[in-house]
Design an enzyme around this catalytic site. Structure first.
Site, short mmCIF file in Angstrom:
data_model
loop_
_atom_site.label_atom_id
_atom_site.label_comp_id
_atom_site.label_asym_id
_atom_site.label_seq_id
_atom_site.Cartn_x
_atom_site.Cartn_y
_atom_site.Cartn_z
N GLU A 36 1.49 -6.19 1.70
CA GLU A 36 0.80 -6.91 2.49
C GLU A 36 0.82 -8.55 1.96
O GLU A 36 0.31 -8.87 0.97
CB GLU A 36 -0.47 -6.55 2.97
CG GLU A 36 -0.63 -5.15 3.36
CD GLU A 36 -2.11 -4.49 3.18
OE1 GLU A 36 -2.42 -3.64 4.02
OE2 GLU A 36 -2.90 -5.08 2.38
N TYR A 57 -11.88 -10.75 -5.29
CA TYR A 57 -11.15 -10.47 -4.17
C TYR A 57 -12.00 -11.30 -3.04
O TYR A 57 -11.36 -11.92 -2.08
CB TYR A 57 -11.04 -9.13 -3.80
CG TYR A 57 -9.62 -8.46 -3.94
CD1 TYR A 57 -8.77 -8.18 -2.98
CD2 TYR A 57 -9.23 -8.28 -5.23
CE1 TYR A 57 -7.81 -7.42 -3.35
CE2 TYR A 57 -7.93 -7.89 -5.57
CZ TYR A 57 -7.27 -7.39 -4.47
OH TYR A 57 -5.81 -6.77 -4.76
#
Length: 593
Positions: free
Chosen positions: A82, A201
């Site tokens: 991704e 993240y």
């Protein structure tokens, strides 16, 4: 080596580094990071291709970025990548790699055109009750308590999260949210993984919070990652004379550590054709090593056989090599045991299902609401089976995923996070299942009538499962020093590459991290006079933080809770860079005060 941003640096070409013509490079491994390092040596380091040696233990390049048609098993993809438009180092690289299909175009051009013409999105993010839309409807369903836990994690200092798990900072109330469902299955986080990595993240991808439910933030390649990314790089490197040596297993890099302030790689110990040999080095010989691997010791099954994994935690060529290097200087070369010694917490299993006739595609089309044979976006990312015991997710990317794939077949990628739990239809753990049995479990969750499942799994599909014991090893709890620096202190001719070395400005399990570490390594050892592109800076953008706060709260109206949560997010980062007046003005603009 320094960081930069903006067009001024992005379009500049560096001068030829001093003394590069007398230098050589030995790159251990041929995964994405290794190939990127070779490309940067050629393009920016202007090193002669014949001076660059890629030493690969296997028979093919690519590492984790694979995609092959195995003549005995069928089509195999261990994973997929991704990507987004702010992978600054990745796109800096691929703007220079020629397309293999379009004359005069780069891989970036090709990718850009594809995703402009066919933008990505998902029309069904999760299913429940055997193929029915779970109607998560883009909502995060976070309670006030869970929102505050996210806010607290976002602002916690890195050092306060060393060796802590996600379970240490969240509770069951958070785990029941759609946010955790989206997050866990998209990134493959589990509750025993690193709280620090989850925080990083959150900060790195705060600008994508709104895209978690429908994947509009993502972009994908035309084919599988091997055909779309790896082969163009290999072609580019071969055109410059780079030497690829397969069947070479590197067992150690020996260092001269007699001078505390100067670490010099002086010898490579390797095995070629069963015989041990050494490569003696001088300071002008640069060595790049990918330490650790998420696909090390992968075990393959097939339609009628489960993967056979007879492995003790910590075993594997990449781990053995890192251990041999780290043993010489644990302070500077890292601690591999922190990542590879608990396979029960670092494994999951994927499978490539190839449909063979028209039986299965209608079930896929019913869920994803698109024609899977259109050649355009199909699922737009993973579809998660919310009530699956294995926590199955599956995706159908643009077809065909392989250039030689028959037009009436689909290649579907399936993965399960919990490989030790009995299935809902096949009452066995995923790790013990054949490809046919994994297909049965998947078909059950697609809504295929139970009496049709066995025959359809046997005759209408071919499935190749792959068990990966270290696939999330880089998410294991860690502290400072467990990952070595890209170029450890004092190293004059040696660098680490890939997901298990430390660059403080990015997050692992991405193509960007592999390419960034390669760029930093080459630019440091050659003293390349050009900046490494900085990580996209939206974590410091108050507007982005406030947008994320609003989305996480599912558009709730202003209340006593919304203001402190937004302020916490904003103050956590933005106030380091902006005055309180600016923050207050933005809060008013966003109707938060």
């Amino acid at each position: 080596m320094y960081y930069s941003n903006g067009n001024y640096e992005a379009f500049a070409r560096p001068r030829k580094p001093e003394g590069v013509d007398r230098k050589s490079a030995y790159i251990v491994g041929s995964g994405l990071a290794s190939l990127a390092a070779a490309c940067f040596l050629v393009r920016d380091g202007q090193m002669k291709g014949e001076h660059i040696h890629v030493l690969e233990a296997g028979a093919l390049p690519g590492g984790a970025c694979d995609g092959i048609q195995d003549p005995t098993r069928g089509y195999v993809m261990r994973g997929g990548r991704e990507m987004d438009n702010h992978f600054e180092c990745l796109w800096d690289l691929f703007r220079s790699i020629p397309s293999l299909e379009t004359e005069g175009a780069s891989v970036l051009d090709e990718y850009y055109w594809l995703n402009k013409d066919d933008p990505n999105s998902s029309l069904c993010r999760a299913t429940v009750d055997r193929g029915h839309d779970a109607h998560t409807d883009g909502k995060f369903t976070l309670s006030d308590k869970a929102l505050m836990e996210i806010s607290k994690l976002f602002m916690t200092r890195d050092e306060d999260l060393y060796d802590k798990t996600i379970d240490d900072v969240f509770d069951e109330e958070f785990y029941k949210s759609n946010f955790w469902l989206y997050w866990q299955t998209m990134f493959a986080f589990e509750t025993w993984h690193s709280a620090l990595e989850m925080k990083l993240y959150l900060q790195r991808y705060i600008h994508h919070v709104g895209g978690l439910p429908d994947f509009k933030a993502l972009r994908f390649t035309k084919y599988n990652q091997y055909d779309s990314l790896i082969l163009p790089m290999v072609s580019y490197l071969k055109s410059h004379g780079v030497c690829f040596e397969y069947g070479v297993k590197v067992k150690n890099v020996v260092f001269d550590l007699s001078n505390e302030k100067k670490r010099v790689a002086k010898q490579i110990v390797c095995e070629r054709g069963g015989a041990e040999e050494t490569i003696d080095l001088v300071e002008d010989d640069l060595v790049f090593v990918t330490n650790g691997s998420c696909v090390e010791s992968s075990a393959y099954g097939d339609q009628t056989h489960a993967p056979e994994l007879d492995l003790r935690s910590g075993q594997g060529n990449c781990w053995d090599l890192w251990r041999s290097i780290a043993r010489q200087d644990p302070k500077h070369f890292g601690h591999p045991a922190k990542f590879c010694m608990d396979n029960a917490k670092t494994n999951w299993e994927s499978a490539t299902v190839t449909t063979l006739d028209g039986s299965i595609p209608p079930y896929l089309e019913k869920i994803c609401k698109r024609d899977p044979f259109s050649g355009k976006v199909v699922t737009g990312g993973i579809v998660t089976v919310k009530d699956s015991s294995w926590l199955l997710s599956w995706t159908v990317n643009r077809q065909g995923q392989f250039k030689n794939q028959p037009k009436d077949q689909l290649c579907v990628w399936v993965y399960g996070l919990y490989t030790d739990r009995p299935g809902d239809f096949v009452k066995k753990p995923m790790r013990e299942c054949t490809g046919e049995e994994i297909t049965q479990e998947w078909l059950y969750h697609l809504g295929v009538p139970a009496d049709e499942i066995p025959g359809m799994a046997k005759n209408s599909a071919n499935c190749v499962p792959v068990m990966m014991p270290y696939i999330t090893s880089f998410f294991m709890p860690r502290a400072a020093g467990d990952r070595p620096k890209v170029v450890p202190d004092g190293c004059v001719n040696f660098a680490f590459l890939g997901q298990f070395c430390e660059t403080p400005r990015d997050t692992v399990f991405t193509t960007e991290y592999s390419v960034r570490t390669a760029m930093e390594a080459v630019y440091t050892l050659l003293n390349v006079d050009r900046g490494v592109p900085e990580v996209y800076g939206s974590v410091y953008d108050v507007r982005c933080l406030l947008d994320a706060a609003s989305k996480l709260m599912d558009g709730k109206s202003v209340n006593d809770f919304k203001l402190p949560f937004a302020l916490n997010l904003a103050k956590g980062k933005a106030l380091k860079f902006l005055s309180g007046t600016v923050v207050e003005d933005l809060l008013r603009r966003y109707h938060l005060i």
